[in-house]
Design a protein around this motif. Structure first.
Motif, PDB file in Angstrom:
ATOM      1  N   ASN A   1       9.070 -27.974 -26.634  1.00  0.00           N
ATOM      2  CA  ASN A   1       9.337 -27.118 -25.475  1.00  0.00           C
ATOM      3  C   ASN A   1      10.685 -27.359 -24.809  1.00  0.00           C
ATOM      4  N   SER A   2      11.234 -26.309 -24.300  1.00  0.00           N
ATOM      5  CA  SER A   2      12.341 -26.430 -23.367  1.00  0.00           C
ATOM      6  C   SER A   2      11.972 -25.492 -22.234  1.00  0.00           C
ATOM      7  N   ASN A   3      12.540 -25.696 -21.051  1.00  0.00           N
ATOM      8  CA  ASN A   3      12.154 -24.786 -19.970  1.00  0.00           C
ATOM      9  C   ASN A   3      13.334 -24.095 -19.315  1.00  0.00           C
ATOM     10  N   GLY A   4      14.540 -24.351 -19.833  1.00  0.00           N
ATOM     11  CA  GLY A   4      15.701 -23.619 -19.349  1.00  0.00           C
ATOM     12  C   GLY A   4      16.080 -23.933 -17.913  1.00  0.00           C
ATOM     13  N   ASN A   5      15.548 -25.013 -17.339  1.00  0.00           N
ATOM     14  CA  ASN A   5      15.869 -25.344 -15.957  1.00  0.00           C
ATOM     15  C   ASN A   5      16.917 -26.461 -15.899  1.00  0.00           C
ATOM     16  N   GLN A   6      17.750 -26.435 -14.846  1.00  0.00           N
ATOM     17  CA  GLN A   6      18.837 -27.426 -14.739  1.00  0.00           C
ATOM     18  C   GLN A   6      18.343 -28.785 -14.245  1.00  0.00           C
ATOM     19  N   THR A   7      17.055 -28.899 -13.916  1.00  0.00           N
ATOM     20  CA  THR A   7      16.559 -30.193 -13.439  1.00  0.00           C
ATOM     21  C   THR A   7      15.747 -30.890 -14.529  1.00  0.00           C
ATOM     22  N   THR A   8      16.016 -30.554 -15.777  1.00  0.00           N
ATOM     23  CA  THR A   8      15.235 -31.106 -16.887  1.00  0.00           C
ATOM     24  C   THR A   8      16.145 -31.840 -17.864  1.00  0.00           C
ATOM     25  N   LEU A   9      15.626 -32.963 -18.390  1.00  0.00           N
ATOM     26  CA  LEU A   9      16.387 -33.723 -19.394  1.00  0.00           C
ATOM     27  C   LEU A   9      16.490 -32.936 -20.696  1.00  0.00           C
ATOM     28  N   MET A  10      17.367 -33.391 -21.564  1.00  0.00           N
ATOM     29  CA  MET A  10      17.525 -32.740 -22.869  1.00  0.00           C
ATOM     30  C   MET A  10      16.232 -32.891 -23.672  1.00  0.00           C
ATOM     31  N   ASN A  11      15.994 -31.938 -24.576  1.00  0.00           N
ATOM     32  CA  ASN A  11      14.752 -32.002 -25.359  1.00  0.00           C
ATOM     33  C   ASN A  11      15.008 -32.428 -26.806  1.00  0.00           C
ATOM     34  N   PHE A  12      16.101 -33.148 -27.037  1.00  0.00           N
ATOM     35  CA  PHE A  12      16.363 -33.667 -28.386  1.00  0.00           C
ATOM     36  C   PHE A  12      17.149 -34.980 -28.300  1.00  0.00           C
ATOM     37  N   VAL A  13      17.214 -35.671 -29.405  1.00  0.00           N
ATOM     38  CA  VAL A  13      17.932 -36.959 -29.442  1.00  0.00           C
ATOM     39  C   VAL A  13      19.434 -36.670 -29.550  1.00  0.00           C
TER      40      VAL A  13
ATOM     41  N   PRO B   1       6.546 -13.202 -12.617  1.00  0.00           N
ATOM     42  CA  PRO B   1       6.168 -14.561 -12.193  1.00  0.00           C
ATOM     43  C   PRO B   1       7.230 -15.252 -11.347  1.00  0.00           C
ATOM     44  N   LEU B   2       6.769 -16.298 -10.681  1.00  0.00           N
ATOM     45  CA  LEU B   2       7.647 -17.095  -9.815  1.00  0.00           C
ATOM     46  C   LEU B   2       8.698 -17.862 -10.612  1.00  0.00           C
ATOM     47  N   PHE B   3       9.877 -17.976 -10.040  1.00  0.00           N
ATOM     48  CA  PHE B   3      10.896 -18.881 -10.574  1.00  0.00           C
ATOM     49  C   PHE B   3      10.728 -20.223  -9.865  1.00  0.00           C
ATOM     50  N   PRO B   4      10.928 -21.331 -10.582  1.00  0.00           N
ATOM     51  CA  PRO B   4      10.989 -22.604  -9.849  1.00  0.00           C
ATOM     52  C   PRO B   4      12.321 -22.664  -9.096  1.00  0.00           C
ATOM     53  N   LYS B   5      12.468 -23.655  -8.226  1.00  0.00           N
ATOM     54  CA  LYS B   5      13.770 -23.843  -7.561  1.00  0.00           C
ATOM     55  C   LYS B   5      14.813 -24.094  -8.634  1.00  0.00           C
ATOM     56  N   SER B   6      15.895 -23.364  -8.642  1.00  0.00           N
ATOM     57  CA  SER B   6      16.883 -23.555  -9.696  1.00  0.00           C
ATOM     58  C   SER B   6      18.282 -23.331  -9.121  1.00  0.00           C
ATOM     59  N   PHE B   7      19.272 -23.479  -9.971  1.00  0.00           N
ATOM     60  CA  PHE B   7      20.660 -23.257  -9.566  1.00  0.00           C
ATOM     61  C   PHE B   7      20.821 -21.860  -8.958  1.00  0.00           C
ATOM     62  N   TRP B   8      20.047 -20.900  -9.520  1.00  0.00           N
ATOM     63  CA  TRP B   8      20.209 -19.505  -9.112  1.00  0.00           C
ATOM     64  C   TRP B   8      19.264 -19.069  -8.004  1.00  0.00           C
TER      65      TRP B   8
ATOM     66  N   PRO C   1      35.052 -22.069  -7.805  1.00  0.00           N
ATOM     67  CA  PRO C   1      34.148 -22.535  -6.746  1.00  0.00           C
ATOM     68  C   PRO C   1      32.745 -22.858  -7.280  1.00  0.00           C
ATOM     69  N   ILE C   2      32.123 -21.888  -7.960  1.00  0.00           N
ATOM     70  CA  ILE C   2      30.725 -22.079  -8.382  1.00  0.00           C
ATOM     71  C   ILE C   2      30.678 -22.393  -9.870  1.00  0.00           C
ATOM     72  N   ALA C   3      30.336 -23.645 -10.167  1.00  0.00           N
ATOM     73  CA  ALA C   3      30.241 -24.076 -11.564  1.00  0.00           C
ATOM     74  C   ALA C   3      28.794 -24.463 -11.822  1.00  0.00           C
ATOM     75  N   MET C   4      28.148 -23.756 -12.735  1.00  0.00           N
ATOM     76  CA  MET C   4      26.758 -24.089 -13.070  1.00  0.00           C
ATOM     77  C   MET C   4      26.761 -25.137 -14.167  1.00  0.00           C
ATOM     78  N   LEU C   5      26.112 -26.246 -13.895  1.00  0.00           N
ATOM     79  CA  LEU C   5      26.133 -27.355 -14.838  1.00  0.00           C
ATOM     80  C   LEU C   5      24.714 -27.610 -15.351  1.00  0.00           C
ATOM     81  N   SER C   6      24.569 -27.736 -16.666  1.00  0.00           N
ATOM     82  CA  SER C   6      23.260 -28.047 -17.263  1.00  0.00           C
ATOM     83  C   SER C   6      23.456 -29.118 -18.320  1.00  0.00           C
ATOM     84  N   MET C   7      22.342 -29.780 -18.665  1.00  0.00           N
ATOM     85  CA  MET C   7      22.355 -30.615 -19.865  1.00  0.00           C
ATOM     86  C   MET C   7      21.890 -29.728 -21.001  1.00  0.00           C
TER      87      MET C   7
END
Ligand code: SF4
Length: 518
Positions: free
Chosen positions: A373-385, A8-15, A344-350
């Motif tokens: 749900n979580s989707n493992g993408n870097q453009t998504t907010l945290m899924n918990f309080v 399947p397709l990947f969404p646009k992501s860090f990678w 140089p390349i630092a991958m940052l996620s919440m």
């Protein structure tokens, strides 16, 4: 049996690196190693076609040809994976699903006929037996973690080689550590199971004979999880690489304790490992202890990164914001750390709680999961309080992402990193092929003529040519990634701000707590 394998397709992501890959006329960074391994385990009298949807669409003739459809992917690919199940069902094709997403969240893929979960070495033969008995559906699971020493060579022949920037290969599964947020140890266990040196070199020989040259990604989640076996492999690989005149360069992922083993780093560089991705997560030692990433607290992290770089391995690193107990300013501390250590390349996620992890179970008990749900993408907010305001974390995240990929800062960090790296042991330099020349010209146009940072581009390139000329090809490759990051940081800002606005609006109407006191 005629089997259509769909990735399947990947969404646009860090990678996803679309813009960078376009420079060299490639469609995707990595091929679907899982699916070609599945094809190798299934009966070899079956016929296979593979379509990676990140490379091209599925042709109508391929759908018509198929008697069985097999789809596999990660959580981040779930949207397209679910769409492909529906597409196959609409055409009346039986569908089997497997891979990390289906294994972690089987209730979400119930529309498939066959759920072939966990590790295929055990569950694929169960699936084949069920087909032979004429069963039209079923779920196949195991709690056993199989040895990988019998895993056959993946069916690399099914791939369209020209579409990929790297080839993938796997030496081990599992990791001995216990990071609270990690799903690798849930899916593959805490014992690092390795292939034999003969087996792994056999796979490389196969790739070599198929004509592949260049980058190979050793996809192990922690390549050094079993240091004894890795050293045995590297000692044999060193001889093979020398005999073949270094046809490949390797990238891999490893834990930071790599810095404590000079012999291991030396062997890796001897075998032409050039890049290593490290899970650093955060420079805050309290957060590292809380998330059970104890291996990152033993030595000062900056010293470890320095040792690995000076050994000759280019460092890429992953960072996370949003750990429990994290104090205001974590984003600033993170940017400062990346700048100080010249990564140089630092991958940052919440931080996101992935299904079935220790973090997920703890948050579930504390009633802090927003949604399942979580989707493992870097453009998504945290899924918990979180324990501090989500709004504050999100703002720090967007700000840190933006600052990390300021073009001038990025170019300077990259230059400093390459100065520490020194000259490569086995570089072949810039290859005077049309594809390479075209990429170079495009890069010089886009970074050396158009943007405000053009003076920095030329002055840093000049310094590289004077001090480290044999690394210029690798240095320019890292510069090329900036094409992707300057675009991607915009996407991160837009997506996070939109989701934050929705979150704040819904919080105003409900009693969602903004922080947890836990
Ligand atoms: S070191 Fe990496 S692979 Fe191992 S448990 Fe931690 S996050 Fe997972």
């Amino acid at each position: 049996m005629r089997v259509l394998l769909i990735y399947p397709l990947f969404p646009k992501s860090f990678w996803s690196f679309e813009k960078t890959l376009a420079l060299i006329n490639r469609k995707a960074l990595l091929p679907p190693l899982g699916l070609i391994t599945v094809a190798a385990i299934l009966p070899q009298e079956w016929e296979f076609k593979l379509v990676d949807r990140n490379v091209r669409q599925i042709a109508e003739s391929e759908w018509n040809w198929a008697e069985l459809v097999i789809i596999s992917g990660m959580i981040v690919q779930k949207e397209d994976l679910l769409a492909q199940i529906q597409e196959a069902k609409r055409r009346g094709k039986p569908v089997a699903v497997g891979g990390p997403y289906s294994t972690s969240l089987p209730h979400e893929v119930q529309d498939a006929d066959y759920l072939v979960l966990d590790e295929g070495e055990i569950t694929l033969p169960m699936f084949v037996e069920a087909l032979e008995r004429g069963e039209s559906s079923g779920t196949f699971r195991t709690t056993e973690k199989p040895s990988v020493t019998e895993t056959p060579i993946p069916r690399y022949d099914l791939l369209e080689f020209d579409a990929y920037d790297n080839m993938s290969i796997q030496f081990s599964r599992g990791c001995p550590f216990q990071c609270e947020f990690c799903d690798i140890i849930i899916l593959y266990g805490r014992k690092s199971r390795t292939k034999t040196p003969v087996q792994l070199i056999g796979e490389l020989e196969h790739l070599y004979n198929l004509g592949w040259r260049g980058s190979v990604f050793m996809v192990d989640d922690n390549f050094i999880g079993n240091k004894r076996n890795v050293k045995l492999l590297l000692k044999e690989l060193k001889v093979w690489m020398e005999q073949k005149n270094y046809p490949f360069s390797f990238t891999t992922e490893a834990s930071v304790d790599l810095a404590q083993d000079a012999e291991l780093m030396e062997l890796m560089v001897d075998c032409n490992f050039t890049v290593v991705f490290l899970g650093i997560e955060t420079p805050d030692s309290d957060s590292l202890t809380l998330t059970k990433k104890f291996q990152n607290t033993r030595d000062p992290l900056s010293e470890s990164i320095d040792k690995i770089t000076r050994a000759g391995l280019r460092v890429m690193a992953g960072f996370i914001l949003g750990f429990d107990g994290e104090s205001t300013g974590a984003g600033d501390r993170l940017v400062q750390f990346v700048e100080q250590t010249d990564i140089p390349i630092a991958m940052l996620s919440m931080l996101q709680a992935l299904p079935n992890t220790a973090l997920w179970h703890r948050l579930e008990k504390e009633e802090r999961l927003y949604e399942r749900n979580s989707n493992g993408n870097q453009t998504t907010l945290m899924n918990f309080v979180p324990t501090r305001s989500l709004e504050e974390i999100a703002h720090e995240y967007v700000d840190a992402f933006w600052r990390l990929y300021e073009p001038e800062k990025y170019l300077d960090r990259t230059l400093r990193h390459f100065m520490k790296l020194g000259n490569p042991r086995h570089s072949k330099g810039i290859q005077p092929r049309w594809k390479v020349i075209r990429a170079l010209l495009l890069l010089c146009w886009r970074q050396g003529v158009l943007p405000k940072s053009r003076w920095k581009f030329w002055s840093n390139l000049g310094k590289m040519l004077r001090h480290n000329p044999r690394s210029v090809d690798r240095y320019l490759t890292v510069c090329a990634y900036l094409e992707h990051f300057t675009e991607y940081r915009q996407l991160v800002r837009e997506h996070i701000n939109t989701q934050l606005a929705l979150y704040l609006a819904s919080r105003a109407q409900t009693s969602i707590p903004s922080t947890s006191k836990v």
